[in-house]
Structures are given as structure tokens and as C-alpha cells.
Enzyme design. Structure first.
Site, PDB file in Angstrom:
ATOM      1  N   GLY A 235       0.804  -1.295   0.126  1.00  0.00           N
ATOM      2  CA  GLY A 235      -0.081  -0.213  -0.019  1.00  0.00           C
ATOM      3  C   GLY A 235       1.028   1.246  -0.006  1.00  0.00           C
ATOM      4  O   GLY A 235       0.693   2.145  -0.885  1.00  0.00           O
ATOM      5  N   ARG A 626      10.460  -1.495  21.784  1.00  0.00           N
ATOM      6  CA  ARG A 626      10.457  -2.907  21.722  1.00  0.00           C
ATOM      7  C   ARG A 626      10.227  -3.521  20.291  1.00  0.00           C
ATOM      8  O   ARG A 626       9.264  -3.135  19.553  1.00  0.00           O
ATOM      9  CB  ARG A 626       9.625  -3.477  22.586  1.00  0.00           C
ATOM     10  N   ILE A 627      11.113  -4.360  19.914  1.00  0.00           N
ATOM     11  CA  ILE A 627      10.998  -4.897  18.433  1.00  0.00           C
ATOM     12  C   ILE A 627      10.388  -6.339  18.632  1.00  0.00           C
ATOM     13  O   ILE A 627      11.095  -7.125  19.243  1.00  0.00           O
ATOM     14  CB  ILE A 627      12.525  -5.202  17.894  1.00  0.00           C
ATOM     15  N   LEU A 628       9.366  -6.600  18.207  1.00  0.00           N
ATOM     16  CA  LEU A 628       8.694  -7.877  18.337  1.00  0.00           C
ATOM     17  C   LEU A 628       9.230  -8.951  17.261  1.00  0.00           C
ATOM     18  O   LEU A 628       8.985 -10.173  17.823  1.00  0.00           O
ATOM     19  CB  LEU A 628       6.960  -7.574  17.913  1.00  0.00           C
ATOM     20  N   GLN A 636      11.290  -4.198   7.108  1.00  0.00           N
ATOM     21  CA  GLN A 636      10.657  -2.746   7.019  1.00  0.00           C
ATOM     22  C   GLN A 636      11.598  -1.741   6.876  1.00  0.00           C
ATOM     23  O   GLN A 636      11.698  -0.823   5.851  1.00  0.00           O
ATOM     24  CB  GLN A 636       9.938  -2.551   8.337  1.00  0.00           C
ATOM     25  N   VAL A 700       8.103   0.803  13.092  1.00  0.00           N
ATOM     26  CA  VAL A 700       9.078   0.907  12.319  1.00  0.00           C
ATOM     27  C   VAL A 700       8.762   0.924  10.697  1.00  0.00           C
ATOM     28  O   VAL A 700       9.557   0.729   9.938  1.00  0.00           O
ATOM     29  CB  VAL A 700      10.218  -0.209  12.432  1.00  0.00           C
ATOM     30  N   GLY A 701       7.548   0.976  10.350  1.00  0.00           N
ATOM     31  CA  GLY A 701       7.067   1.156   8.789  1.00  0.00           C
ATOM     32  C   GLY A 701       7.542   2.101   8.083  1.00  0.00           C
ATOM     33  O   GLY A 701       7.740   1.803   6.787  1.00  0.00           O
ATOM     34  N   GLU A 702       7.774   3.340   8.722  1.00  0.00           N
ATOM     35  CA  GLU A 702       7.886   4.369   7.878  1.00  0.00           C
ATOM     36  C   GLU A 702       9.557   5.169   8.414  1.00  0.00           C
ATOM     37  O   GLU A 702      10.028   5.677   7.329  1.00  0.00           O
ATOM     38  CB  GLU A 702       7.008   5.659   8.027  1.00  0.00           C
TER      39      GLU A 702
HETATM   40 MO1  MOS Z   1       1.592   5.003   5.542  1.00  0.00          MO
HETATM   41  S1  MOS Z   1       1.824   6.383   4.259  1.00  0.00           S
HETATM   42  O1  MOS Z   1       0.809   5.868   6.701  1.00  0.00           O
HETATM   43  O2  MOS Z   1       0.853   3.737   4.749  1.00  0.00           O
END
Ligand code: MOS
Length: 735
Positions: A235, A626-628, A636, A700-702
């Protein structure tokens, strides 16, 4: 506050639990679903950027084999605009009038018995337009301006006055390009109505947003809408809004009383599901001769579509990045005749950080200090806006660990001084302070008679690892092994979950799962403590935990009994509990809730004659709390860094002027990094569990994409002496 303790299941890099389903092709993505009797939709898009439709001819399309209907603004149902969500307003509903606001606007939808018939017939629809001159230039003074729509502009102290007294100052304009999210999975919608009840399979990062939006647009109760998205093929933010094609698919299904399926083509993905808006940023950074920041003024302009309300506070991240008493940030938008911009991985931060972290590098050179030392000298020990301690912050450790792993101090600071044959070698660094974001979240957990558990929440896994980390966390909290836990998501009939976005899902959902598991444990303990036959008879229900399928007093695993024992004696098939998490404000915490932090170190090599830039190494040191799951978290950061290399060196969605057409709207023409563009990447996690929540994760996705562009640009400057302030950095700028 009760918190998670690190035990074997959390943190370890276990493989994705959905991996086998994905690699065997048995994980159904939205386009993979079929309903008996379904028909197929194909879109017709505007070939002008502004004006109005004088005439639209659908006769040939209607007469084409297999065509069931053709909808245009002349015969489409009137639809309401959906309400504003936490991430802004939905785009206006499609086909409501004859106006054209951007190239690629949907002007008709053709529905036929097969996808091929729909696609063929869509080509037969012809429109006659009355074009007007489109506004396509961000700096065009005629473009309607939007000022600070969310109140994110920031001012503390007196930046203007401070900058006039600064001993050393950098003032420059930085620009970033339009980028397009381009998830691999084409967006798809399958809508079926059963009387007044609507079921939608949709590519989304937020089933509840789709449910609420469709209910409002079609005037039905939310309880009559079910949205399913068990698997999403990526996404990067494109799935955070309910796009016009979704509404068209649902509208066609209602009119026809037949299920309708629509799959976007790759070129349509460039105009229909958002893009990262370009920016023009003016930034002034002033310091004392010894390198103490005295003032920062950061102003950004970015585009917004004509009637859309998308917004990215590009400059806002600068407010909390450094200890500096006088800071002013301002965001403005200009309305253009362009497809809707939208959030794309690290919206606002990715662009704003490029300007700030480039300007600091320029300042370091003017001051004659090491760029890393300048950042450490102005380190924000407390949150500069809230004047509170951070709930966690290990940015200093990010810098220190990164500098060591990268070999930063072996760098000769003189630009152009490091060479390897024909390659000019440059080292660059950037710091990242990613904002905290959280929303309410709910989860439900059930333990069955056989001792297995089912955990559910209406979240999505857009490839980030939600299935996996939530299975791990549930197993940990319930004292089960991974194989005994199933985590289900992607269905709006499940407990409410926020979007997979803003790097906020793992924390919100993790804390909800944690709460649900503890509520359930308590229910088991209450049953057992009142039961003379139980070894837990008389034990305080709040003083139990579970390990290896046994419920037992905390720290005394031998005294317990199994879930199965308890359910069996009480003749219960299962026991369930609900859990909830909500964001805690700084007032409640007495701390400033912190997002992730990071330091990016990059080595580039620039061909001295050709200007070709290659990223040779990238070290990312990240404080994600914490890193799961070390493996999915690393994944990521690697993915974000690859995206950052794209933003820095390759990605540029080109709008043709004056037509407004996207000139490179295919994967053949829009450049993204391929394996040959991606170096070996070193990813390290540092820091402690965040103190702001029981589970202590920070998303940590962004954070992984942010800082890459500045680190690359700073490295290019170090290699060549050329300061490139405009992304992407292409070789023509270096010749
Ligand atoms: Mo992100 S741009 O909050 O999928």
C-alpha cells in the site's frame, strides 16, 4: 503499569506465519476473490486536465458484446461525499457533474460479462470536451492557496529575530519530486449487494474507513457494510483513502444488483490511488560560531488536488527535531489540476527531513564542524515543543552505533578528497525523529477447549508482518507456542482497528492484544480460583500468568493447570475476552509520546566523468522501542531504505505540461530501484521498550525511508563538492 517481559517468542526473528500461504499462491488478494454472477468493470478516464465534458458518446460501448451498462455523469446515481476521517476527507464522489479537474479523472465506467469485454468497450467511449487552461505549476500565483488546514504550523521563540543575529547561517530552497506509491498489487474492488447489505473485497489499509465511507456515500447503516481485506499486496499509503473507483464499483453493483469487480491497470495506479506530493521548501538555519542552533525557519509549499482535502505537514517535523529555542514552521498548499496526492510512506517527513538534514550538512560545512558532531551538539534531550521528557529516545545511540559500524570518523571531510579509481567517494549522514501516532484499537481473543487460541482484529497486514508479530505477541501473552495461535484480521466484522498507517498499527494493535490476553487470563483465573478442584483455588486472579499452556501463579509454573483442564471441568467449549488500547496523551504520561528515531549513514560513489551516482553502503540504526520480530522489523527498514534510494536518485512522476498527463505512468518508464541499485544494507536496532505503552513498541514501517535522501545528497556533496538541493539527484545535475 503491567508490561510485557521479553520471553522467547517475542523479539526473535521468526518467519512470517503467512509466508507459506503467500509463496504457494493460496493467500487471496482482493483481485483473487470471485462471486457467482459477477460482472467486470473498466474505467474510462479524462484526456484533459481541466474543463468540462460537452458530450460523452456511449452508444458504441453499449452495443459492444457482453456490455451490461455504461455509467457516466449523465446517468450515474447522485452520491453524498463521505465525512472527514482521522486522516482527512475522502475525495469527492465520481461522476457527479460534467467538470474535469484532472487528467485521468474517471468519466465513465463500463460493465460487461468479462474483463476483456469491459476493457474493449471502454475504448469505444468517446468524449468531447471544452478544455480550460489547467493549473499545473506549484508556484503559479493563480493556484488557490490553502493555509495550515490542520493547525500544524509551529512557532516558538522568535525565529526571525534569532536568524538576524546568527553568526553563521544557511538559507536555501530544496525541492522534492512527485513520487507514486506503486504497491505491487494492483488495487481491486469486488462489491456485492444482498438487498440492503453490502460486501466489499477491497485493497485497503483500513477496512473500517472503507466501511464508514461507503455507508455514508450510499446512505446505509455501517452495520450493513462488510469490508474484507485479509491480504493486501502493498500500500505504502495508497490504501488509506476510499478512492473514486471503489465508489463506482459499489454504485454499479447496486444499480445492476449483480456483483461487480474492478481491477486497476498499472497506468491507472498512477492517477487513481494517490501519490506523494512534490514540495518546494525554503529553510533558514542559523547558529553561533561554535555550532549552537539559534533559529530555524522552515516553510513548505506542496500541491493538493482541486477539490480534495489531503494534507501533509511537510515542515512540521522540524519543530521537534533539535534543541533550538526559536523555530518557525509553516505549510501551505496550492490547488492544482492534478490527480489526488496522498500519504506515501512517511508522508511529509520524507520530504521535510530532506530539507532540514541537508541544510544542517550545509551549516556544518560553513561552520567547519563534523556534520555528526553538529547534530549531537544540538541534540534534543527533552521534547522541544512539549518541554517534557520523551517516552523513549535513543537517537544518540543511533548516531554512535552507526558512526562506529559505518566507519564515519575515517572520513576525510574535504569534499572530493576521497577517491577509488574513477569513483569519487562520499559519506553522508542524516538524523531522523519520526512523529508518534496512535489511535484506539480493539481485539478479541478466544481460547478453545483444545488449548488453541484465535485472536481477531479488523487490522490489515500490507506486507509489514502484522499477522506474524501479533501471533507472536498473543502466544507470548497467553503462554502458548506459535502453532497454537491463529491471528485473523482484514474483516470489518472483527473488533475495530485503525489503519495500517502512520507507523501506528503495531503499537495500537499490540497493546489491544496485550489487554485482551490479560483480560482472558483473568477470566480463566477467576474460574479457577473459585473452584475447589483447581490447584489455583483461592489464588488472586490478577496474580496469575500463563506459560506453556498452563495458567499458574506468577513465577510458579508448577502450581498451575491447563486452559483445557479449566474449560473441561466447567464444561465450556471456549472462553473469550475483549481488549482495548487507546493513545495516552503527554498529560497522562507526563512524557512526550515518542515515535521511532534513526540515523542513516550512506556511502555513495560518483563517476567522476559521467556523474553516475551509486549507493555503495547504507547503515541504518533505528530506535523502534521494543522490536517484536527482528526479522520482519529489519525487513521494514530495508524496504524503507530502498524506497529512500528511489526517492533520492530515481523516482519522479512526470506531469506533461500543458496536458496534465502522467508522462511516465508505467513500470517501464517510472524508475524505481532494482537489485543492481541496492547495496548491502546494515540494519541495527537500539534503544529500550517505549515507556508510553505496556508493550513498548514504536512503529518501524516508515522511519526507514526518512533520512535516506538527505544522507545520499550529503554524501554526493562530500564526494563531489556539489550541493544538489533538488530530488531526484540525476546525473545531469552532476555534470
Ligand atoms: Mo503510511 S503512508 O501511513 O501507509
Amino acid at each position: 503499569m503491567r508490561t510485557v517481559r521479553s520471553r522467547p517468542v517475542i523479539g526473535t526473528g521468526v518467519n512470517r506465519v503467512d509466508g507459506p500461504r503467500k509463496v504457494t499462491g493460496t493467500a487471496p488478494y482482493p483481485m483473487d476473490f470471485d462471486v457467482p454472477g459477477q460482472v467486470y468493470a473498466a474505467l474510462v478516464q479524462s484526456t484533459i486536465a481541466a474543463g468540462r465534458i460537452l458530450r460523452i458518446d456511449t452508444e458504441a460501448a453499449e452495443a459492444s458484446p457482453g456490455v451490461v451498462t455504461v455509467l457516466t455523469h449523465t446517468n450515474a446515481p447522485r452520491l453524498k461525499r463521505a465525512p472527514v476521517s482521522k486522516l482527512g476527507a475522502s475525495p469527492p464522489p465520481p461522476l457527479q457533474d460534467d467538470r474535469i479537474l484532472h487528467y485521468g479523472q474517471h468519466i465513465a465506467v463500463v460493465v460487461a460479462e468479462t474483463p476483456e469485454q469491459a476493457t474493449a468497450a471502454a475504448r469505444l467511449v468517446s468524449a468531447e470536451y471544452e478544455p480550460t487552461e489547467p493549473l499545473l505549476d506549484l508556484m503559479d500565483p493563480r493556484a488557490p492557496q490553502v493555509d495550515d488546514p490542520w493547525g500544524t504550523d509551529h512557532s516558538r521563540g522568535d525565529a526571525a529575530a534569532a536568524l538576524t543575529t546568527a553568526e553563521v547561517m544557511v538559507e536555501a530552497t530544496y525541492t522534492t519530486a512527485d513520487n507514486t506509491n506503486n504497491p505491487l498489487g494492483p488495487f481491486a474492488t469486488l462489491a456485492s449487494w444482498d438487498g440492503g447489505h453490502l460486501t466489499v473485497h477491497d485493497t485497503t489499509q483500513w477496512p473500517f474507513l472503507v466501511r464508514g465511507t461507503l455507508a455514508a456515500v450510499f446512505g446505509v447503516p455501517e452495520s450493513s457494510v462488510r469490508v474484507l481485506a485479509p491480504y493486501v499486496g502493498g500500500g505504502f499509503g495508497a490504501g488509506l483513502r476510499v478512492w473514486p473507483h471503489v465508489i463506482l464499483t459499489v454504485a454499479a453493483a447496486r444499480l445492476l444488483q449483480r456483483p461487480v469487480k474492478l481491477v486497476l491497470t498499472r497506468p491507472q495506479m498512477f492517477t487513481s490511488v494517490g501519490h506523494r506530493p512534490k514540495t518546494v521548501q525554503r529553510i533558514s538555519v542559523g547558529a553561533t560560531r561554535t555550532g549552537d542552533l539559534v533559529g530555524i525557519d522552515h516553510r513548505s509549499v506542496s500541491p493538493v488536488a482541486m477539490e480534495d482535502e489531503d494534507y501533509e505537514p511537510v515542515a512540521s517535523g522540524t519543530a521537534s527535531a533539535y534543541a533550538c529555542e526559536n523555530v518557525f514552521t509553516q505549510d501551505r498548499q496550492a490547488r492544482l489540476n492534478i490527480p489526488d496526492p496522498t500519504s506515501m510512506r512517511a508522508p511529509a517527513q520524507a520530504q521535510g527531513n530532506f530539507a532540514l538534514e541537508s541544510a544542517l550538512d550545509e551549516l556544518a560545512y560553513k561552520l567547519g564542524v563534523d556534520p555528526l558532531d553538529l547534530r549531537l551538539r544540538n541534540y534534543a534531550e527533552i521534547h522541544p515543543v512539549h518541554s517534557l521528557p520523551w517516552s523513549s529516545k535513543a537517537l544518540r545511540e543511533c548516531y554512535e552505533v552507526g558512526a562506529q559500524r559505518f566507519g564515519w570518523y575515517a572520513r576525510n571531510p574535504v569534499p572530493g578528497s576521497m577517491r577509488d579509481g574513477n569513483w569519487l567517494v562520499g559519506y553522508g549522514v542524516a538524523g531522523v525523529s519520526y512523529p508518534w501516532f496512535a489511535m484506539d484499537c480493539y481485539a478479541q481473543v478466544t481460547v478453545h477447549r483444545d488449548g488453541s487460541a484465535l485472536v481477531r482484529s479488523a487490522a490489515t497486514d500490507i506486507g509489514t508482518g502484522t499477522y506474524t508479530v501479533m501471533t507472536q505477541l498473543s502466544a507470548e501473552c497467553l503462554g502458548l507456542h506459535l502453532g497454537q495461535v491463529r491471528f485473523d484480521l482484514g474483516d470489518s466484522d472483527m473488533p475495530v482497528a485503525p489503519q495500517a498507517g502512520g507507523s501506528g498499527l503495531t503499537a495500537a494493535l499490540g497493546n489491544a492484544v496485550f489487554d485482551a490476553c490479560h483480560q482472558l487470563l483473568r477470566r480463566f483465573a477467576e474460574l479457577a480460583s473459585g473452584d475447589r478442584e483447581s490447584p489455583l483455588y483461592g489464588v488472586a486472579p490478577e496474580a496469575v500468568e500463563a506459560t506453556q499452556g498452563h495458567v499458574h501463579p506468577i513465577g510458579r509454573p508448577r502450581l498451575g493447570e491447563t486452559y483445557t483442564d479449566i474449560l473441561g471441568r466447567h464444561e465450556l467449549p471456549e472462553l473469550a475476552a475483549n481488549g482495548h488500547s487507546r493513545p495516552r496523551s503527554q498529560d497522562e504520561l507526563g512524557m512526550a509520546p515518542a515515535g521511532a528515531f534513526g540515523a542513516k549513514f550512506v556511502e555513495v560513489r560518483v563517476d567522476a566523468e559521467l556523474g553516475l551516482v551509486r549507493v555503495a553502503r547504507a547503515v541504518s540504526v533505528i530506535d523502534g522501542g521494543r522490536i517484536l520480530n527482528e526479522k520482519t522489523a529489519r525487513s521494514q527498514i530495508i524496504g524503507g531504505t530502498v524506497g529512500g534510494i528511489g526517492m533520492a536518485l530515481l523516482e519522479d512522476t512526470v506531469t506533461d505540461v500543458p496536458s496534465g498527463r502522467i508522462a511516465n505512468g508505467t513500470f517501464g518508464d517510472y524508475l524505481i530501484p532494482v537489485n543492481a541499485d541496492v547495496p548491502d544494507m546494515d540494519v541495527v536496532f537500539v534503544g529500550d521498550p517505549d515507556r508510553g505503552s505496556p508493550v513498548g513498541t514504536k512503529g518501524v514501517g516508515e522511519v526507514g525511508i526518512v533520512g535516506v535522501a538527505a544522507a545520499v545528497a550529503n554524501a554526493v556533496h562530500h564526494a563531489t563538492g556539489k550541493r544538489i538541493r533538488s530530488l531526484p539527484i540525476t546525473l545531469d545535475a552532476l555534470l
